[in-house]
Motif scaffolding. Structure first.
Motif, PDB file in Angstrom:
ATOM      1  N   LEU A 142       0.830  -1.205   0.000  1.00 53.33           N
ATOM      2  CA  LEU A 142       0.000   0.000   0.000  1.00 53.33           C
ATOM      3  C   LEU A 142       0.868   1.260   0.000  1.00 53.33           C
ATOM      4  O   LEU A 142       0.629   2.197  -0.772  1.00 53.33           O
ATOM      5  N   VAL A 143       1.895   1.290   0.847  1.00 50.61           N
ATOM      6  CA  VAL A 143       2.798   2.436   0.893  1.00 50.61           C
ATOM      7  C   VAL A 143       3.540   2.571  -0.428  1.00 50.61           C
ATOM      8  O   VAL A 143       3.675   3.667  -0.979  1.00 50.61           O
ATOM      9  N   ARG A 144       4.034   1.448  -0.958  1.00 47.17           N
ATOM     10  CA  ARG A 144       4.762   1.480  -2.230  1.00 47.17           C
ATOM     11  C   ARG A 144       3.881   2.025  -3.354  1.00 47.17           C
ATOM     12  O   ARG A 144       4.300   2.905  -4.120  1.00 47.17           O
ATOM     13  N   LEU A 145       2.653   1.543  -3.454  1.00 47.39           N
ATOM     14  CA  LEU A 145       1.736   2.003  -4.497  1.00 47.39           C
ATOM     15  C   LEU A 145       1.452   3.493  -4.354  1.00 47.39           C
ATOM     16  O   LEU A 145       1.413   4.234  -5.353  1.00 47.39           O
ATOM     17  N   ASN A 146       1.291   3.951  -3.127  1.00 52.02           N
ATOM     18  CA  ASN A 146       0.969   5.355  -2.886  1.00 52.02           C
ATOM     19  C   ASN A 146       2.058   6.280  -3.416  1.00 52.02           C
ATOM     20  O   ASN A 146       1.772   7.337  -3.996  1.00 52.02           O
ATOM     21  N   PHE A 147       3.314   5.887  -3.250  1.00 55.25           N
ATOM     22  CA  PHE A 147       4.426   6.742  -3.682  1.00 55.25           C
ATOM     23  C   PHE A 147       4.815   6.495  -5.136  1.00 55.25           C
ATOM     24  O   PHE A 147       5.002   7.442  -5.904  1.00 55.25           O
ATOM     25  N   GLU A 148       4.928   5.233  -5.526  1.00 56.17           N
ATOM     26  CA  GLU A 148       5.401   4.930  -6.876  1.00 56.17           C
ATOM     27  C   GLU A 148       4.388   5.319  -7.942  1.00 56.17           C
ATOM     28  O   GLU A 148       4.767   5.590  -9.087  1.00 56.17           O
ATOM     29  N   GLY A 151       5.452   8.634  -9.129  1.00 59.49           N
ATOM     30  CA  GLY A 151       6.822   8.800  -9.578  1.00 59.49           C
ATOM     31  C   GLY A 151       7.863   8.970  -8.502  1.00 59.49           C
ATOM     32  O   GLY A 151       8.997   9.373  -8.794  1.00 59.49           O
ATOM     33  N   PHE A 152       7.521   8.656  -7.232  1.00 58.32           N
ATOM     34  CA  PHE A 152       8.482   8.789  -6.140  1.00 58.32           C
ATOM     35  C   PHE A 152       8.926   7.413  -5.654  1.00 58.32           C
ATOM     36  O   PHE A 152       8.149   6.446  -5.689  1.00 58.32           O
ATOM     37  N   GLU A 153      10.161   7.345  -5.186  1.00 57.94           N
ATOM     38  CA  GLU A 153      10.631   6.120  -4.552  1.00 57.94           C
ATOM     39  C   GLU A 153       9.939   5.965  -3.205  1.00 57.94           C
ATOM     40  O   GLU A 153       9.851   6.914  -2.429  1.00 57.94           O
ATOM     41  N   ALA A 154       9.440   4.789  -2.938  1.00 56.82           N
ATOM     42  CA  ALA A 154       8.706   4.558  -1.699  1.00 56.82           C
ATOM     43  C   ALA A 154       9.657   4.519  -0.507  1.00 56.82           C
ATOM     44  O   ALA A 154      10.700   3.871  -0.569  1.00 56.82           O
ATOM     45  N   PRO A 155       9.306   5.203   0.586  1.00 55.95           N
ATOM     46  CA  PRO A 155      10.120   5.122   1.800  1.00 55.95           C
ATOM     47  C   PRO A 155       9.857   3.814   2.536  1.00 55.95           C
ATOM     48  O   PRO A 155       8.992   3.024   2.133  1.00 55.95           O
ATOM     49  N   GLU A 156      10.587   3.601   3.606  1.00 59.67           N
ATOM     50  CA  GLU A 156      10.368   2.415   4.425  1.00 59.67           C
ATOM     51  C   GLU A 156       8.942   2.430   4.978  1.00 59.67           C
ATOM     52  O   GLU A 156       8.498   3.438   5.534  1.00 59.67           O
ATOM     53  N   PRO A 157       8.205   1.339   4.827  1.00 65.65           N
ATOM     54  CA  PRO A 157       6.816   1.305   5.314  1.00 65.65           C
ATOM     55  C   PRO A 157       6.748   1.086   6.819  1.00 65.65           C
ATOM     56  O   PRO A 157       6.352   0.021   7.304  1.00 65.65           O
ATOM     57  N   THR A 158       7.134   2.089   7.587  1.00 65.11           N
ATOM     58  CA  THR A 158       7.066   1.979   9.051  1.00 65.11           C
ATOM     59  C   THR A 158       5.616   1.796   9.484  1.00 65.11           C
ATOM     60  O   THR A 158       4.685   2.146   8.743  1.00 65.11           O
ATOM     61  N   PRO A 159       5.387   1.268  10.671  1.00 65.76           N
ATOM     62  CA  PRO A 159       4.003   1.120  11.137  1.00 65.76           C
ATOM     63  C   PRO A 159       3.241   2.441  11.147  1.00 65.76           C
ATOM     64  O   PRO A 159       2.045   2.477  10.816  1.00 65.76           O
ATOM     65  N   GLU A 160       3.926   3.533  11.517  1.00 65.90           N
ATOM     66  CA  GLU A 160       3.261   4.836  11.561  1.00 65.90           C
ATOM     67  C   GLU A 160       2.829   5.281  10.166  1.00 65.90           C
ATOM     68  O   GLU A 160       1.713   5.772   9.966  1.00 65.90           O
ATOM     69  N   LEU A 161       3.719   5.095   9.179  1.00 62.50           N
ATOM     70  CA  LEU A 161       3.407   5.513   7.814  1.00 62.50           C
ATOM     71  C   LEU A 161       2.348   4.610   7.196  1.00 62.50           C
ATOM     72  O   LEU A 161       1.446   5.090   6.491  1.00 62.50           O
TER      73      LEU A 161
END
Length: 259
Positions: A142-148, A151-161
């Protein structure tokens, strides 16, 4: 009760963060505005479902506006970013006598400018995009899809994020909110937008151009000053904190002189 971080002394300034973040996040929230606590009392609430605030079944801009309106008691400057700009506008209509000034940073108040061509097209894209996201995606995906997707590199999907991203996915979309502009008070108003020249092309086209048009139309319709910040996209308050913090100081102090 929502979680609130406060720093400094002086006139109060309440900041309302956007979706997918929390109040003190350095890049997407208002961590870069903490230096303003040298001159003002900085109030950073976490909206429900974000940061230190309790979980909520579905984040609701109307409920958030009530929470923020309560924080304005006694008078405060009010700042909102993106969907938090919608919350700030609604809060200002609930308690106009408690607002010293209103600043909207990259506001996602698309219904205010729904007759503008780029905004109208973005509304349709947003509705389609939200409906197409599978609800059972794992947090990392979900985090990866939101950023990529922009066009952005996805950050680490921490629990908070991951929690903030899922709350944003499940919220009532702020860009669908109807805002009664006639209930806004006569307090000073400022709209801040990036110029988006360095954003990925797809993100500029689908995100930046509509929101820049929304910012311009909104400023015209609420009688606000419009500040365009170079070398910034959707987060001018963190990407160019030097410019935005200086503008806020000047705007707030000018308001105090007018008052």
């Amino acid at each position: 009760m929502i979680h609130v971080t406060e720093r400094g002394d002086g006139e109060r300034a309440v900041f309302v963060h956007g979706s997918g973040s929390w109040a003190t996040h350095d890049a997407f929230g208002f961590g870069a505005q903490l230096p303003l606590a040298e001159d003002f009392r900085i109030v950073l609430p976490d909206r429900r479902g974000y940061g230190g605030s309790p979980d909520v079944e579905r984040s609701d801009y109307a409920q958030d506006a009530e929470d923020i309106a309560e924080l304005l008691d006694g008078g405060a400057h009010l700042v909102g970013h993106s969907s938090g700009g919608v919350v700030a506008m609604l809060a200002a209509t609930l308690a106009p006598g408690s607002v010293r000034s209103l600043t909207l940073i990259e506001p996602a108040c698309f219904q205010v400018a729904a007759d503008a061509p780029l905004v109208a097209a973005a509304l349709e894209r947003n509705r389609t995009a939200v409906a197409s996201v599978p609800p059972d995606l794992p947090d990392a995906d979900l985090v990866r899809l939101n950023f990529e997707s922009v066009g952005f590199e996805a950050p680490e999907p921490t629990p908070e994020l991951a929690r903030a991203t899922r709350t944003a996915l499940n919220e009532f979309p702020a860009w669908e909110a109807q805002i009664p502009l006639d209930r806004l008070g006569a307090f000073p108003k400022l709209v801040v937008t990036g110029t988006w020249e360095n954003a990925p092309q797809a993100y500029r086209e689908h995100g930046g151009e509509p929101i820049m048009q929304c910012a311009q139309v909104t400023a015209e319709r609420i009688g606000a000053e419009l500040l365009r910040v170079d070398d910034a996209s959707h987060w001018p308050h963190s990407q160019r904190a030097d410019v935005v913090n200086a503008a806020l100081r000047e705007f707030w102090k000018a308001g105090a002189l007018r008052g």
